[in-house]
Design an enzyme around this catalytic site. Structure first.
Site, short mmCIF file in Angstrom:
data_model
loop_
_atom_site.label_atom_id
_atom_site.label_comp_id
_atom_site.label_asym_id
_atom_site.label_seq_id
_atom_site.Cartn_x
_atom_site.Cartn_y
_atom_site.Cartn_z
N HIS A 1 0.87 -1.19 0.00
CA HIS A 1 0.00 0.00 0.00
C HIS A 1 0.90 1.23 0.00
CE1 HIS A 1 -3.82 2.09 1.83
NE2 HIS A 1 -3.17 2.88 0.99
N HIS B 1 1.22 4.77 -2.51
CA HIS B 1 0.84 5.57 -3.67
C HIS B 1 2.11 6.24 -4.16
CE1 HIS B 1 -3.51 5.28 -2.65
NE2 HIS B 1 -3.00 5.14 -1.43
N HIS C 1 -9.52 0.78 -1.50
CA HIS C 1 -9.53 1.46 -0.20
C HIS C 1 -10.95 1.36 0.35
CE1 HIS C 1 -5.71 3.05 -1.47
NE2 HIS C 1 -5.63 3.92 -0.48
N GLU D 1 -11.36 3.31 5.70
CA GLU D 1 -10.32 4.22 6.22
C GLU D 1 -11.06 5.27 7.07
OE1 GLU D 1 -8.29 6.54 3.22
OE2 GLU D 1 -6.74 7.22 4.61
N ASP E 1 1.66 4.03 2.76
CA ASP E 1 0.62 4.85 2.13
C ASP E 1 1.22 6.00 1.30
OD1 ASP E 1 -2.00 5.34 1.43
OD2 ASP E 1 -2.63 6.16 3.35
N ASP E 2 1.53 7.11 1.95
CA ASP E 2 2.10 8.29 1.27
C ASP E 2 3.27 8.80 2.11
OD1 ASP E 2 -0.11 8.85 -0.88
OD2 ASP E 2 -1.18 8.50 1.00
#
Ligand code: HPA
Ligand code: ZN
Length: 350
Positions: free
Chosen positions: A25, A27, A205, A208, A286-287
């Site tokens: 996961h 991005h 997703h 969340e 994630d980011d």
């Protein structure tokens, strides 16, 4: 699982960093560091609404998912050429390999780029070339997952899929991201059904910020094979039982959840509860450029905040990351063997 001797807590951070793991996961646009945003803006002549790297970093004070997404899409506006996508992915893969990530399944958001006039082939070819080169250069395996933006229409997702199909051999699945609340999975049932017919893997997703109903929707309407985040599933006992029974992995992102105020603190995060409910939980970043840490920071900060998490949990989380991946069975066995060796070496005091 093999017998694990006791390990003192002070040795956990070293073990968490050293253990081989998969990242499922991430991005790729969320790996764009402020320094690279400014370098690419200069290279491409793109004007930014921030005067400096420091000013941009100061804007990274998020209150929820949407407050992050607004800045995240603005940051991605500096990506124009194939080389830009290559450089971004190469930087991530180099960093991931240095953190003992042996395999990464990477999301990209093509609509963020095609809406600005960037060709689909520019995006996919740049990212894919970085994945190919990283295997040779850093020894990391990597594949791509095309993510549809859920705040846009299903028609737009269909058009995006159509544009990407000539490059079908360069991505192995599809995902669903962006603003969750108000954009339930069923909005994309038809395009995901088409992707399933095409033999693409499917993830989404869900849970969340959204309710457990969105996780049910991702499973039943999209036939998602993995749920990204999924932490809200804890509020629905029947859903937790289903996720456990069907071994549907959750790709959990602790620092993301902290920075987007899904939990008040890492100490309050429910990863351990999900793990103890026998769910196939994994830890991911994630980011990372926006949330203050790559995968090892996610592991070490979460374990530091939660004394209940043990070396056994660390092993399980890394093992789950391989099992939950879309890699070949033979590769999974090799990585799982390396994981076991790493733990054994560690306990022998190397
Ligand atoms: N949630 C939804 N969309 C996203 C995220 C996320 O955490 N990161 C990048 N796009
Ligand atoms: Zn995400």
């Amino acid at each position: 699982m093999f017998k694990l001797p006791h390990i003192p807590r002070e040795r956990l951070p070293g073990l968490l960093a050293a253990m081989p793991k998969a990242e499922l996961h991430i991005h790729i646009e969320g790996s764009l560091e402020p320094e690279m945003i400014f370098a690419l803006a200069a290279r491409n002549g793109v004007a930014l609404p921030y005067a400096s790297v420091e000013e941009l970093r100061r804007a990274y004070a998020f209150t929820d998912l949407q407050s992050f997404l607004d800045i995240y899409y603005a940051g991605a506006s500096v990506l124009l050429k194939e080389q830009d996508f290559y450089d971004m992915a190469r930087a991530y893969l180099a960093r991931a390999a240095s953190e003992n990530v042996v395999h990464a399944e990477i999301f990209f958001d093509p609509q963020t780029h095609t809406a600005r006039g960037v060709a689909m082939a520019t995006v996919i070819n740049g990212l894919h070339r970085a994945c190919v080169d990283a295997r040779a250069e850093f020894g990391i395996s990597a594949s791509l997952i095309l993510s549809f933006l859920r705040h846009l229409s299903e028609e737009d997702a269909f058009a995006t899929l159509e544009q990407a199909l000539p490059l079908r051999d360069k991505f192995m699945g599809v995902g669903l991201d962006s603003s969750e609340l108000g954009n339930p999975p069923e909005k994309f049932a038809r395009v995901f059904a088409r992707c399933r017919e095409l033999g693409l893997h499917r993830v989404a997703h869900a849970g969340e910020e959204g309710p457990p109903a969105y996780v049910w929707g991702a499973l039943d309407m999209l036939h998602a094979e993995r749920i990204d985040h999924g932490v809200q599933a804890i509020h629905d006992a029947a859903l937790v039982r289903r996720l456990a029974r069907e071994r549907i992995p959750l790709t959990v992102c602790p620092l993301s959840n902290l920075k987007l105020c899904v939990f008040d603190s890492l100490g309050a995060h429910n990863l351990k509860q999900l793990l103890d409910a026998d769910l196939a939980v994994t830890v991911n970043s994630d980011d990372p450029a926006y949330f203050g840490g790559y995968i090892n920071a996610n592991f070490t900060q979460l374990f530091a905040a939660q004394p209940a998490l043990t070396a056994r949990d660390a092993y399980q989380l890394a093992f789950n990351s391989f099992e939950a991946s879309f890699a070949a069975q033979a590769d999974k066995r090799v990585w799982e063997h390396r994981l076991k060796e790493c733990f054994q070496r560690y306990f022998e005091g190397d």
